[in-house]
Design an enzyme around this catalytic site. Structure first.
Site, short mmCIF file in Angstrom:
data_model
loop_
_atom_site.label_atom_id
_atom_site.label_comp_id
_atom_site.label_asym_id
_atom_site.label_seq_id
_atom_site.Cartn_x
_atom_site.Cartn_y
_atom_site.Cartn_z
CG ASP A 1 33.10 43.78 30.18
OD1 ASP A 1 32.50 42.94 30.02
OD2 ASP A 1 34.09 44.32 29.24
CB SER A 2 35.68 40.51 31.47
OG SER A 2 35.45 40.77 30.18
CE1 TYR B 1 36.61 39.07 35.13
CE2 TYR B 1 34.05 39.35 35.18
CZ TYR B 1 35.41 39.69 35.59
OH TYR B 1 35.57 40.70 36.58
N GLY B 2 36.00 35.04 29.78
CA GLY B 2 35.20 34.21 28.80
C GLY B 2 36.00 33.00 28.63
CB CYS C 1 30.68 40.97 31.23
SG CYS C 1 31.86 39.43 30.81
CD GLU D 1 40.95 43.05 24.45
OE1 GLU D 1 41.85 42.66 24.85
OE2 GLU D 1 39.85 42.93 25.16
CB CYS E 1 31.29 38.59 22.62
SG CYS E 1 32.78 39.05 23.21
CG HIS F 1 35.60 42.37 22.58
ND1 HIS F 1 35.11 42.27 23.87
CD2 HIS F 1 37.15 42.65 22.68
CE1 HIS F 1 36.35 42.40 24.63
NE2 HIS F 1 37.25 42.77 23.95
N1 DGL Z 1 33.56 40.87 27.99
C1 DGL Z 1 33.57 39.39 27.72
C2 DGL Z 1 32.12 38.94 27.20
O1 DGL Z 1 31.49 39.81 26.74
C3 DGL Z 1 34.54 39.33 26.54
C4 DGL Z 1 36.04 39.44 27.07
C5 DGL Z 1 36.41 38.20 27.98
O2 DGL Z 1 36.45 37.17 27.67
O3 DGL Z 1 36.35 38.63 29.10
O4 DGL Z 1 32.05 37.65 27.31
#
Ligand code: DGL
Length: 284
Positions: A25-26, A57-58, A88, A168, A200, A202
């Site tokens: 994941d990011s 990453y988003g 991710c 977060e 996502c 989160h």
């Molecule tokens: N893990 C990213 C996603 O699910 C969320 C956080 C990010 O933007 O890196 O897209």
């Protein structure tokens, strides 16, 4: 640095050089996916890599996300991954095709496909909403896949990037968070969605608030659950590989940058205390 050192010296992180399921994941949000994998495949040898040094990453371009996803996969392959799970959503949405091209024959699982199948299975009026990062929503992957399977389906996406930092920071029950969730969902509710994909890593942590603001008749699709079911099904039909991957106890959680805040948030995502280990030789 050797694999052994990369996963720490506590024993909890030792890879023993065996085959494993590599999850990336990011950052640490993908622990919501790891949690579902561990619930369905307890004891399977897993290494999670969270690219905390390069998160998020988003907000990045497709080119950068693809490059990161390839590097993360190569890193996990060096550790012994035989199956890759892209936890991710941004990487799943943007980089899946590139990963499959780059690593032919490698079983690669991602979060988009199983949630598309689930969304189509549960929608009644065929009006589906998707929330995620900008990279995910702007990729248009959900519209493409959903409509290729059912051209009648209507798909509406809305990026909700503000939810990532709120989670977060642990603002799970704050009125500000409720308000922002509500704002994110208004355009989708106006379209009359009956199904909502939590696109996502989160968002599953905010499931209760999202459900309350979406309305109880809207069915939420949690991609983490769907993906974990898919990986489980795959291993059931590949017993040789499943034997190679199990059992090994606790998953190892590696990150490319380690701060006390990451450790605190990791607990929130996984639902229990975990030890994060700094992966010194991670891509950067
Ligand atoms: N893990 C990213 C996603 O699910 C969320 C956080 C990010 O933007 O890196 O897209």
């Amino acid at each position: 640095m050797s694999d052994e050192a990369a996963v720490g010296s506590t024993g909890a992180g030792r890879s023993k050089g065996g085959s494993l399921i590599g999850v990336f994941d990011s950052g640490i949000g993908g622990l919501t996916v790891l949690k579902e994998l561990v619930a369905r495949l307890p004891g399977f040898r897993m290494v999670y890599f969270g690219d905390t040094a390069r998160t998020p990453y988003g907000t990045k371009s497709p080119e950068t996300i693809i490059r990161y996803a390839i590097e993360d996969t190569e890193y996990l392959l060096r550790l012994g991954a035989k199956v890759i799970v892209v936890a991710c959503h941004s990487a799943s949405s943007v980089a899946t095709e590139a990963l499959k091209e780059r690593f032919p024959g490698l079983p690669i699982f991602e979060v988009v496909t199983p949630s598309v199948k689930k969304a189509l299975a549960v929608t009644k009026r065929k009006v589906i909403g998707v929330i995620g990062t900008r990279a995910t929503v702007e990729s248009g992957v959900y519209e493409r896949l959903l409509r290729s399977l059912d051209p009648e389906v209507k798909v509406y996406g809305n990026p909700c990037p503000l939810l990532v930092p709120l989670v977060e920071e642990g603002w799970l029950k704050k009125p500000e968070t409720r308000m922002i969730v509500k704002k994110c969902l208004i355009p989708l509710k106006m379209k009359g969605i009956d199904t909502l994909v939590l696109g996502c890593t989160h968002y599953p942590v905010l499931k209760k608030i999202i459900q309350a603001k979406a309305g109880k008749r809207v069915i939420l699709v949690d991609p983490a659950e769907e993906l974990a079911e898919e990986v489980k099904g795959f291993l059931e039909t590949h017993p040789g590989l499943a034997r190679e991957l199990a059992p090994d106890g606790e998953p190892r959680i590696l990150v490319s940058d380690l701060t006390p805040a990451f450790s605190r948030v990791a607990r929130l995502f996984l639902g229990r205390q975990v030890q994060l280990l700094k992966a010194e030789d991670a891509p950067a």
